[in-house]
Design a protein around this motif. Structure first.
Motif, mmCIF file in Angstrom:
data_model
loop_
_atom_site.group_PDB
_atom_site.id
_atom_site.type_symbol
_atom_site.label_atom_id
_atom_site.label_comp_id
_atom_site.label_asym_id
_atom_site.label_seq_id
_atom_site.Cartn_x
_atom_site.Cartn_y
_atom_site.Cartn_z
ATOM 1 N N VAL A 1 -48.747 -61.171 1.521
ATOM 2 C CA VAL A 1 -48.435 -59.528 1.736
ATOM 3 C C VAL A 1 -49.601 -58.810 1.402
ATOM 4 N N GLU A 2 -49.691 -57.774 1.877
ATOM 5 C CA GLU A 2 -50.705 -56.715 1.341
ATOM 6 C C GLU A 2 -50.193 -55.743 0.744
ATOM 7 N N VAL A 3 -48.987 -55.054 0.885
ATOM 8 C CA VAL A 3 -48.215 -54.255 -0.129
ATOM 9 C C VAL A 3 -46.842 -54.701 -0.108
ATOM 10 N N LEU A 4 -46.176 -54.235 -1.239
ATOM 11 C CA LEU A 4 -44.589 -54.442 -1.372
ATOM 12 C C LEU A 4 -43.556 -52.962 -1.655
ATOM 13 N N ILE A 5 -42.651 -53.059 -1.023
ATOM 14 C CA ILE A 5 -41.591 -52.119 -1.192
ATOM 15 C C ILE A 5 -40.649 -52.764 -1.824
ATOM 16 N N LEU A 6 -40.233 -52.482 -3.332
ATOM 17 C CA LEU A 6 -39.413 -53.189 -4.147
ATOM 18 C C LEU A 6 -38.454 -52.317 -4.602
ATOM 19 N N ASP A 7 -37.142 -52.728 -4.425
ATOM 20 C CA ASP A 7 -35.884 -52.064 -5.030
ATOM 21 C C ASP A 7 -35.257 -53.130 -5.845
ATOM 22 N N ALA A 8 -35.723 -52.995 -7.243
ATOM 23 C CA ALA A 8 -35.424 -53.865 -8.183
ATOM 24 C C ALA A 8 -34.037 -54.189 -8.527
ATOM 25 N N VAL A 9 -33.736 -55.446 -8.809
ATOM 26 C CA VAL A 9 -32.223 -55.818 -9.209
ATOM 27 C C VAL A 9 -32.338 -55.210 -10.708
ATOM 28 N N ASP A 10 -33.403 -55.747 -11.387
ATOM 29 C CA ASP A 10 -33.337 -55.424 -12.905
ATOM 30 C C ASP A 10 -35.031 -54.882 -13.095
ATOM 31 N N GLY A 11 -34.992 -53.627 -13.396
ATOM 32 C CA GLY A 11 -36.364 -52.826 -13.409
ATOM 33 C C GLY A 11 -37.114 -53.348 -14.495
ATOM 34 N N ARG A 12 -36.676 -54.072 -15.608
ATOM 35 C CA ARG A 12 -37.376 -54.561 -16.901
ATOM 36 C C ARG A 12 -37.886 -56.071 -16.412
ATOM 37 N N ALA A 13 -36.805 -56.766 -15.857
ATOM 38 C CA ALA A 13 -37.128 -58.196 -15.612
ATOM 39 C C ALA A 13 -38.211 -58.561 -14.681
ATOM 40 N N ILE A 14 -38.358 -57.744 -13.558
ATOM 41 C CA ILE A 14 -39.287 -57.655 -12.725
ATOM 42 C C ILE A 14 -40.805 -57.367 -12.962
ATOM 43 N N ARG A 15 -40.827 -57.000 -14.383
ATOM 44 C CA ARG A 15 -42.200 -56.344 -14.694
ATOM 45 C C ARG A 15 -43.114 -57.392 -14.462
ATOM 46 N N SER A 16 -42.917 -58.631 -14.817
ATOM 47 C CA SER A 16 -44.116 -59.875 -14.893
ATOM 48 C C SER A 16 -44.326 -59.994 -13.303
ATOM 49 N N SER A 17 -43.505 -59.831 -12.406
ATOM 50 C CA SER A 17 -43.875 -60.032 -11.042
ATOM 51 C C SER A 17 -44.820 -58.857 -10.558
ATOM 52 N N VAL A 18 -44.401 -57.731 -11.010
ATOM 53 C CA VAL A 18 -45.345 -56.393 -10.548
ATOM 54 C C VAL A 18 -46.842 -56.718 -10.996
ATOM 55 N N ILE A 19 -46.858 -57.263 -12.469
ATOM 56 C CA ILE A 19 -48.150 -57.263 -13.091
ATOM 57 C C ILE A 19 -49.058 -58.376 -12.022
ATOM 58 N N LYS A 20 -48.296 -59.382 -11.530
ATOM 59 C CA LYS A 20 -48.785 -60.280 -10.827
ATOM 60 C C LYS A 20 -49.165 -59.806 -9.471
ATOM 61 N N ALA A 21 -48.535 -58.963 -8.858
ATOM 62 C CA ALA A 21 -48.959 -58.224 -7.760
ATOM 63 C C ALA A 21 -50.142 -57.298 -7.873
ATOM 64 N N ARG A 22 -50.275 -56.716 -9.124
ATOM 65 C CA ARG A 22 -51.344 -55.973 -9.407
ATOM 66 C C ARG A 22 -52.601 -57.091 -9.359
ATOM 67 N N GLN A 23 -52.466 -57.971 -10.260
ATOM 68 C CA GLN A 23 -53.573 -58.850 -10.563
ATOM 69 C C GLN A 23 -54.021 -59.314 -8.901
ATOM 70 N N ALA A 24 -53.168 -59.457 -7.981
ATOM 71 C CA ALA A 24 -53.604 -60.048 -6.638
ATOM 72 C C ALA A 24 -54.147 -58.615 -5.902
ATOM 73 N N ASN A 25 -54.039 -57.645 -6.430
ATOM 74 C CA ASN A 25 -54.681 -56.380 -5.767
ATOM 75 C C ASN A 25 -53.781 -56.030 -4.675
ATOM 76 N N ILE A 26 -52.133 -56.237 -4.988
ATOM 77 C CA ILE A 26 -51.229 -55.793 -4.136
ATOM 78 C C ILE A 26 -50.611 -54.605 -4.693
ATOM 79 N N PRO A 27 -50.460 -53.321 -4.123
ATOM 80 C CA PRO A 27 -49.680 -52.225 -4.633
ATOM 81 C C PRO A 27 -48.523 -52.294 -4.408
ATOM 82 N N VAL A 28 -47.631 -51.947 -5.366
ATOM 83 C CA VAL A 28 -46.149 -51.826 -5.427
ATOM 84 C C VAL A 28 -45.298 -50.528 -5.265
ATOM 85 N N VAL A 29 -44.817 -50.216 -4.406
ATOM 86 C CA VAL A 29 -43.936 -49.045 -4.001
ATOM 87 C C VAL A 29 -42.486 -49.114 -4.805
ATOM 88 N N ALA A 30 -41.861 -48.547 -5.623
ATOM 89 C CA ALA A 30 -40.738 -48.738 -6.185
ATOM 90 C C ALA A 30 -39.764 -47.879 -5.435
#
Length: 373
Positions: free
Chosen positions: A106-135
């Protein structure tokens, strides 16, 4: 900015662990992790967008958010594809789903988080892969590229104002006592709603009990409310600040089980059909209506713009801070307080038809409310 080769190396590394993790999750949870791909493989040069929602038990996500987001993406980018995942309100499942989408291109993510804190590591992985995340709807932690939601403080203020208006006039030296049924502590919106309501209520009522309701689950609200009734006494509860309609259903069931009549005023949020019918029947005081279409369309517009490497300046006019990121471009929409006197707004907006609201059980109440003649 991450270069294209580095981006592919990161995705390749994530693919190994994410593929294994998702396989384990799917095997363990069965239907708990529901993932589908809409539109097949993306064409070269077109966008593949991941859409991750917290669950499909709450009616709004399947009925409004998902189809409205997909429709607007298709309007903006006819050959774009959407990969959809429902986490069934499980934070670990959603983490695996995000990792899997990153690995699968995927090239961009739209994310409605179950747990806003727990998902942080995955959001960081997306940034490392150059994938923007829309909360979407809830502000997740980590390097979020854009955020769209309703002004949570305003939601809380509308609830608090409606509750105060419904309470009996204050007697000299007396404050009405209420119960606060807040949302889940893992949802940053819960604290936002609570702070807004306290702006209105603090110093004007006595808060007899206040709960953070695990998982936003009605059954947990029911247990909490039963405990409040036992601790405070039925006659000592003049109102309930309920953060949403699901919690309100659990609260009202507990009040009825305790044979409390008349019911004290109970607030809500989301304009769920059951809540609208309870308002018509004078069992629930009000709900906060958040028109889903502008929220969904703003998220789609952000995702397509970010996927195409464009700025959000023309879409996001505000800035917000999370626990880990500053100055996130944001669209903050305005909610609407609904009570028995203005429910026709929902019919006008196409949320529900008169027939959906005014079933045989509620026909007499609907006539009294002016929804039918």
């Amino acid at each position: 900015m991450t270069t294209a080769p580095a981006r592919h190396r990161v995705r390749a590394a994530i693919a190994v662990t994410a593929g294994l993790a998702l396989a384990v999750t799917l095997a363990a949870c069965g239907k708990a992790a529901q993932v589908d791909q809409s539109g097949g493989s993306a064409h070269r040069g077109n966008l593949r967008i991941g859409l991750l929602l917290p669950d499909n038990e709450i009616a709004r996500f399947d009925r409004f958010d998902k189809p409205l987001i997909k429709q607007r993406i298709k309007e903006l980018c006819p050959r774009c594809t959407v990969d959809y995942a429902s986490a069934q309100h499980d934070a670990a499942t959603q983490q695996h789903q995000v990792d899997s989408m990153i690995a699968n291109g995927v090239e961009v993510l739209i994310l409605d988080a179950v747990d806003g804190r727990a998902i942080r590591s995955s959001v960081i992985k997306a940034r490392q892969a150059n994938i923007p995340v829309v909360a979407y709807d809830r502000l997740a932690e980590g390097p979020i590229s854009g955020y769209v939601s309703f002004n949570g403080a305003e939601v809380g203020r509308l609830q608090g104002q409606a509750l105060l208006k419904a309470l009996a006039p204050h007697r000299p030296g007396h404050r009405d006592q209420i119960v606060m049924m807040n949302g889940s502590s893992t949802d940053p919106n819960s604290d936002w709603f609570k702070r807004g309501s306290l702006e209105v209520l603090r110093g004007r009522v006595t808060i007899g009990k206040s709960y953070e309701t695990i998982g936003w689950r009605p059954e947990n609200a029911n247990l909490n409310m039963s405990g409040a009734i036992a601790a405070l006494g039925a006659e000592n509860i003049q109102g309930v600040l309920s953060a949403n309609d699901g919690l309100a259903s659990g609260v009202i069931a507990a009040l009825k089980a305790a044979k409390i009549h008349p019911l004290p005023p109970v607030t809500g949020q989301d304009a769920e059909l059951g809540a609208v019918q309870r308002i018509v029947a004078r069992e629930q005081l009000m709900t906060v209506y958040k028109p889903f279409k502008p929220e969904a369309e703003a998220a789609a517009e952000m995702a397509v713009a970010l996927g195409r490497g464009k700025s959000l300046a023309g879409i996001a006019k505000e800035r917000v801070n999370s626990g880990s990121s500053q100055s996130i471009p944001a669209v903050l929409l305005h909610p609407i307080a609904l009570d028995v006197h203005n429910l026709k707004i929902l019919i006008r907006d196409g949320m529900y038809t008169t027939d959906q609201i005014c079933t045989e059980k509620y026909a007499a109440a609907c006539r009294k409310a002016g929804l039918i003649t």
